[in-house]
Design a protein around this motif. Structure first.
Motif, PDB file in Angstrom:
ATOM      1  N   LYS A  66      44.673  41.623  36.022  1.00  0.00           N
ATOM      2  CA  LYS A  66      43.833  42.244  36.943  1.00  0.00           C
ATOM      3  C   LYS A  66      42.770  41.311  37.367  1.00  0.00           C
ATOM      4  O   LYS A  66      42.572  41.588  38.567  1.00  0.00           O
ATOM      5  CB  LYS A  66      43.546  43.686  36.484  1.00  0.00           C
ATOM      6  N   LYS A  67      42.163  40.600  36.710  1.00  0.00           N
ATOM      7  CA  LYS A  67      41.144  39.707  37.060  1.00  0.00           C
ATOM      8  C   LYS A  67      41.658  38.548  37.939  1.00  0.00           C
ATOM      9  O   LYS A  67      40.701  38.296  38.706  1.00  0.00           O
ATOM     10  CB  LYS A  67      40.655  39.027  35.579  1.00  0.00           C
ATOM     11  N   GLN A  69      44.488  38.381  39.614  1.00  0.00           N
ATOM     12  CA  GLN A  69      45.385  39.169  40.689  1.00  0.00           C
ATOM     13  C   GLN A  69      44.667  40.196  41.572  1.00  0.00           C
ATOM     14  O   GLN A  69      44.072  41.247  40.692  1.00  0.00           O
ATOM     15  CB  GLN A  69      46.697  39.462  40.409  1.00  0.00           C
ATOM     16  N   SER A  70      44.875  40.393  42.756  1.00  0.00           N
ATOM     17  CA  SER A  70      44.480  41.642  43.407  1.00  0.00           C
ATOM     18  C   SER A  70      45.692  42.638  43.417  1.00  0.00           C
ATOM     19  O   SER A  70      46.742  42.301  43.633  1.00  0.00           O
ATOM     20  CB  SER A  70      44.014  41.439  44.892  1.00  0.00           C
ATOM     21  N   SER A  72      46.898  45.972  44.778  1.00  0.00           N
ATOM     22  CA  SER A  72      46.851  46.929  45.633  1.00  0.00           C
ATOM     23  C   SER A  72      47.471  48.359  45.343  1.00  0.00           C
ATOM     24  O   SER A  72      48.549  48.477  44.536  1.00  0.00           O
ATOM     25  CB  SER A  72      47.241  46.621  47.203  1.00  0.00           C
TER      26      SER A  72
END
Length: 86
Positions: A66-67, A69-70, A72
């Motif tokens: 999560k850090k 990669q974004s 959505s």
């Protein structure tokens, strides 16, 4: 001593010895089954610890991903405030 008395003494002695042997046998069997229960519990606890460690490792990996990669939100998963107004 009469024959009847000797027979009674021998019978009761053998019966008493048989009962004592049987009780000791049952104690050994119960002790073995209780020990098997302890071993099963230790195995369950080991598996539980392994699963917990795997879960924690997956949680750490998720945080790292999560850090880097974004993420959505999935469409249709939840309504946003702009969708509610419209």
């Amino acid at each position: 001593m009469s024959r009847a008395a000797k027979a009674t003494l021998a019978t009761t002695t053998l019966l008493c010895g048989g009962v004592i042997w049987f009780v000791h046998y049952l104690q050994r069997v119960e002790k073995a089954s209780m020990h098997a229960g302890v071993i099963r519990d230790e195995e369950r606890m080991r598996i539980k610890r392994e699963r917990q460690l795997d879960f924690e490792m997956q949680r750490e990996l998720e945080k790292e991903y999560k850090k880097s990669q974004s993420v959505s939100p999935v469409l249709g998963a939840s309504s946003t405030s702009s969708e509610r107004k419209g």
